[in-house]
Scaffold this motif. Sequence first.
Motif, short mmCIF file in Angstrom:
data_model
loop_
_atom_site.label_atom_id
_atom_site.label_comp_id
_atom_site.label_asym_id
_atom_site.label_seq_id
_atom_site.Cartn_x
_atom_site.Cartn_y
_atom_site.Cartn_z
N UNK A 141 40.87 40.75 48.42
CA UNK A 141 42.00 40.31 47.39
C UNK A 141 41.56 39.07 46.77
N UNK A 142 40.49 38.54 47.31
CA UNK A 142 40.13 37.17 46.58
C UNK A 142 39.53 37.28 45.10
N UNK A 143 39.02 38.73 44.96
CA UNK A 143 38.24 38.99 43.61
C UNK A 143 39.09 38.85 42.66
N UNK A 144 38.48 38.39 41.40
CA UNK A 144 39.14 38.42 40.10
C UNK A 144 39.66 39.99 39.74
N UNK A 145 40.34 39.72 38.53
CA UNK A 145 40.79 41.05 37.88
C UNK A 145 40.01 42.11 37.61
N UNK A 146 38.81 41.91 37.62
CA UNK A 146 37.71 42.69 37.41
C UNK A 146 36.99 43.44 38.71
#
Length: 327
Positions: free
Chosen positions: A260-265
């Motif tokens: 869940x820490x990843x960016x929108x992409x």
Amino acid sequence: MNPGPSLHILTRKDLHSLELTPQEAITLVEDGYLAYASGASRNPAKLMVPMPDPARDAVAYSMLGYDGSLEQAAFKTSYRQGGTSAEKYYTTITLYDDTTGLPFAFMDCHRVGATRTPASTALIARSCARPGARSALMVGTGAQGIRTLPYLLTALPELERLRLFGTHPDGLRDSVAALKERFPEREVELVDDVEAAARESDIVVAASGRAAHPKIRLGWLPPGGLLISVASKGVQEGTLAEADYTVATSGAQVEVTGRRMAGPDGVFRIDAELPEILAGRLPGRRGDEDRVFAFSSGMIITDIPVAHALAARAIAAGRGREVALWT
């Protein structure tokens, strides 16, 4: 007749009164990271299996690894049901001596995790905090966070202002007691507004579970701030994409435990891993004004040296029992 190899079994009670000093623990964990950085150790990404019944809110983990400095192999297992209490969290570690091929110890891993986690946090802070950092905020008072403040002070003795947020009275009491035991002259401020405290902190450590506070945003921190997430639920989603510089103990494990820490992409941008920073091959930050986000996920190559040290002390003290499992 050869009785076969035996295994030392050490319970939580056997390990309860054993304590490494913050400096001992930090040194052991740093040696574990450095052995990994040198190529002497092995640390595959952990396995994680969410249990299928959502009502149980349960997850199981497993880690396998090898510490080349101690020449010890290990298996670690964890099972957690629910995220608001440590009551249903069970974790063990088994150590094997690679020089003899013999088992060494099977033990509760609660104390191990509560020791290596603040040691890793302290190493991240020492490596990634901006020059001249003077203030730190600790968010969370569970097992992973109780020892954090004295470990931070050991690594960064120039810290002047220490603040703490927690919602569990016992955890708050134990966190303050842990600081006073090592640094009796130091005070810690208890805060109730995480955002306001974060805006005045050079270092923020988030180790809260199902957070009883608004999720911490990296933008709350002042320029040059360092936000360390201890696999925390208390940090805003997408923080990796918001940071000027990103650090992980293990990039591969961020993709397992920190999706869940990843960016929108959905991209995981990791600029540096902690073992590479400690080995001097990568910087802990690019500039003094960068807001740095560090994701600290447990690595078994740091569990092994701490577990080995605690097991050796327990066995020398005559604790635990020896079982011939393979007779």
